[in-house]
Write a protein that holds these residues in place. Sequence first.
Motif, PDB file in Angstrom:
ATOM      1  N   ASP A  10      49.923 -30.536 128.700  1.00  0.00           N
ATOM      2  CA  ASP A  10      50.962 -31.038 127.800  1.00  0.00           C
ATOM      3  C   ASP A  10      50.812 -32.432 127.959  1.00  0.00           C
ATOM      4  N   LEU A  11      50.398 -33.198 127.110  1.00  0.00           N
ATOM      5  CA  LEU A  11      50.499 -34.818 127.125  1.00  0.00           C
ATOM      6  C   LEU A  11      51.691 -35.440 126.879  1.00  0.00           C
ATOM      7  N   PRO A  12      51.931 -36.561 127.019  1.00  0.00           N
ATOM      8  CA  PRO A  12      53.221 -37.301 127.002  1.00  0.00           C
ATOM      9  C   PRO A  12      53.282 -37.479 125.166  1.00  0.00           C
ATOM     10  N   GLY A  13      54.594 -37.228 124.576  1.00  0.00           N
ATOM     11  CA  GLY A  13      54.824 -37.548 123.383  1.00  0.00           C
ATOM     12  C   GLY A  13      54.664 -39.098 122.955  1.00  0.00           C
ATOM     13  N   TYR A  14      54.080 -39.190 121.902  1.00  0.00           N
ATOM     14  CA  TYR A  14      53.765 -40.747 121.564  1.00  0.00           C
ATOM     15  C   TYR A  14      54.452 -41.182 120.466  1.00  0.00           C
ATOM     16  N   GLY A  15      54.755 -42.599 120.246  1.00  0.00           N
ATOM     17  CA  GLY A  15      55.387 -43.048 118.964  1.00  0.00           C
ATOM     18  C   GLY A  15      56.506 -43.326 118.938  1.00  0.00           C
ATOM     19  N   TYR A  16      57.147 -42.961 119.839  1.00  0.00           N
ATOM     20  CA  TYR A  16      58.748 -43.292 119.654  1.00  0.00           C
ATOM     21  C   TYR A  16      59.146 -44.553 120.070  1.00  0.00           C
ATOM     22  N   ALA A  17      59.996 -45.192 119.018  1.00  0.00           N
ATOM     23  CA  ALA A  17      60.123 -46.735 119.159  1.00  0.00           C
ATOM     24  C   ALA A  17      60.988 -47.463 120.063  1.00  0.00           C
ATOM     25  N   LYS A  18      61.995 -46.337 120.537  1.00  0.00           N
ATOM     26  CA  LYS A  18      63.087 -46.970 121.487  1.00  0.00           C
ATOM     27  C   LYS A  18      62.780 -46.821 122.763  1.00  0.00           C
ATOM     28  N   VAL A  19      61.626 -46.599 123.340  1.00  0.00           N
ATOM     29  CA  VAL A  19      61.295 -46.813 124.757  1.00  0.00           C
ATOM     30  C   VAL A  19      60.715 -48.166 124.985  1.00  0.00           C
ATOM     31  N   PRO A  20      60.979 -48.897 126.214  1.00  0.00           N
ATOM     32  CA  PRO A  20      60.449 -50.147 126.539  1.00  0.00           C
ATOM     33  C   PRO A  20      58.867 -50.095 126.235  1.00  0.00           C
ATOM     34  N   GLU A  21      58.633 -51.313 126.023  1.00  0.00           N
ATOM     35  CA  GLU A  21      57.251 -51.726 125.742  1.00  0.00           C
ATOM     36  C   GLU A  21      56.326 -51.256 126.773  1.00  0.00           C
ATOM     37  N   ALA A  22      56.795 -51.441 127.912  1.00  0.00           N
ATOM     38  CA  ALA A  22      55.756 -51.307 129.400  1.00  0.00           C
ATOM     39  C   ALA A  22      55.602 -49.814 129.323  1.00  0.00           C
ATOM     40  N   ILE A  23      56.605 -49.046 129.125  1.00  0.00           N
ATOM     41  CA  ILE A  23      56.260 -47.686 129.088  1.00  0.00           C
ATOM     42  C   ILE A  23      55.373 -47.179 127.921  1.00  0.00           C
ATOM     43  N   ARG A  24      55.513 -47.756 126.888  1.00  0.00           N
ATOM     44  CA  ARG A  24      54.889 -47.362 125.939  1.00  0.00           C
ATOM     45  C   ARG A  24      53.275 -47.742 126.202  1.00  0.00           C
ATOM     46  N   ARG A  25      53.248 -48.807 126.699  1.00  0.00           N
ATOM     47  CA  ARG A  25      51.729 -49.327 126.964  1.00  0.00           C
ATOM     48  C   ARG A  25      51.191 -48.279 128.047  1.00  0.00           C
ATOM     49  N   GLN A  26      51.947 -47.862 129.156  1.00  0.00           N
ATOM     50  CA  GLN A  26      51.461 -46.968 130.111  1.00  0.00           C
ATOM     51  C   GLN A  26      51.193 -45.536 129.330  1.00  0.00           C
ATOM     52  N   TRP A  27      51.855 -44.896 128.376  1.00  0.00           N
ATOM     53  CA  TRP A  27      51.449 -43.796 127.886  1.00  0.00           C
ATOM     54  C   TRP A  27      50.416 -43.993 127.210  1.00  0.00           C
ATOM     55  N   VAL A  28      49.969 -45.069 126.295  1.00  0.00           N
ATOM     56  CA  VAL A  28      48.797 -45.365 125.554  1.00  0.00           C
ATOM     57  C   VAL A  28      47.753 -45.154 126.694  1.00  0.00           C
ATOM     58  N   GLY A  29      47.747 -46.106 127.583  1.00  0.00           N
ATOM     59  CA  GLY A  29      46.623 -45.749 128.599  1.00  0.00           C
ATOM     60  C   GLY A  29      46.299 -44.501 129.358  1.00  0.00           C
ATOM     61  N   LEU A  30      47.257 -43.730 129.659  1.00  0.00           N
ATOM     62  CA  LEU A  30      47.347 -42.624 129.984  1.00  0.00           C
ATOM     63  C   LEU A  30      46.666 -41.573 129.026  1.00  0.00           C
ATOM     64  N   LEU A  31      46.998 -41.591 127.786  1.00  0.00           N
ATOM     65  CA  LEU A  31      46.530 -40.690 126.967  1.00  0.00           C
ATOM     66  C   LEU A  31      45.301 -40.925 126.578  1.00  0.00           C
ATOM     67  N   GLU A  32      44.960 -42.466 126.467  1.00  0.00           N
ATOM     68  CA  GLU A  32      43.497 -42.678 126.158  1.00  0.00           C
ATOM     69  C   GLU A  32      42.661 -42.429 127.113  1.00  0.00           C
ATOM     70  N   ASN A  33      42.966 -42.478 128.483  1.00  0.00           N
ATOM     71  CA  ASN A  33      42.127 -42.262 129.565  1.00  0.00           C
ATOM     72  C   ASN A  33      41.557 -40.992 129.557  1.00  0.00           C
ATOM     73  N   TYR A  34      42.796 -40.163 129.569  1.00  0.00           N
ATOM     74  CA  TYR A  34      42.527 -38.447 129.744  1.00  0.00           C
ATOM     75  C   TYR A  34      41.807 -38.246 128.434  1.00  0.00           C
ATOM     76  N   LEU A  35      42.211 -38.436 127.181  1.00  0.00           N
ATOM     77  CA  LEU A  35      41.417 -37.848 126.189  1.00  0.00           C
ATOM     78  C   LEU A  35      40.077 -38.310 126.209  1.00  0.00           C
ATOM     79  N   SER A  36      39.579 -39.520 126.605  1.00  0.00           N
ATOM     80  CA  SER A  36      38.161 -40.104 126.224  1.00  0.00           C
ATOM     81  C   SER A  36      37.300 -39.764 127.602  1.00  0.00           C
ATOM     82  N   ARG A  37      38.099 -39.518 128.545  1.00  0.00           N
ATOM     83  CA  ARG A  37      37.132 -39.340 129.908  1.00  0.00           C
ATOM     84  C   ARG A  37      37.062 -37.997 130.834  1.00  0.00           C
TER      85      ARG A  37
END
Length: 216
Positions: A76-103
């Motif tokens: 179960d991967l983190p939900g993505y795209g919710y605008a009201k989370v802090p930018e730092a958390i959003r960047r962390q999610w993006v990195g986590l998702l991309e890393n897992y899905l691509s590697r």
Amino acid sequence: MSLFRNAKFEISIAKPGDLPVPDGPEIAFAGRSNAGKSSAINTLADHTRLAYVSKTPGRTQLINFFRLDCGAVMVDLPGYGYAKVPEAIRRQWVGLLENYLSRRESLVGLVLIMDSRHPLTPLDRQMIGWFLPSGRPIHALLTKADKLTRNEAAATLAAVRRELATLGPQVTVQLFSSLKKVGAEEVEHTVAGWLNLPREELPAIPAAARLGGAGK
């Protein structure tokens, strides 16, 4: 046999470096925040709270691993795209998702959750773009189909299928309703194919989806 029933929680991780050593094939579930991902997982597992359903979209910030009876792992991967989370958390999610899905070498396929009323958002397209080069299958669930009339649901399914058809047989799509419990058998048959499991042991796919009350 039910593929997802009896799923058991194993571990949650917040950083790519904390990913466990692969132990069996993994099926990832991803989707935009509030698209119904947690509800879909709970419906498939026949469990009311296996995946946390929050009234606050974007609350799930971890990758959660669940072991299935067949030995595979539902991720179960983190939900993505919710605008009201802090930018730092959003960047962390993006990195986590991309890393897992691509590697992640043990990942055999992606179940992509999209709200049937708002499918193929830019972030959904980005998720597909990340995963498509892997050559592994993507199965899209158009959730909350009970909120559409039968004609609307059929038209949405046809439109999404037409667009995704340009990507080839690697990407498939279906309607799904957690509320009406419609579509679970089709998901199980699709994922069983990814895992090379005998699909004749699974519940049969109904001849036609019946989104009771949807045909207004």
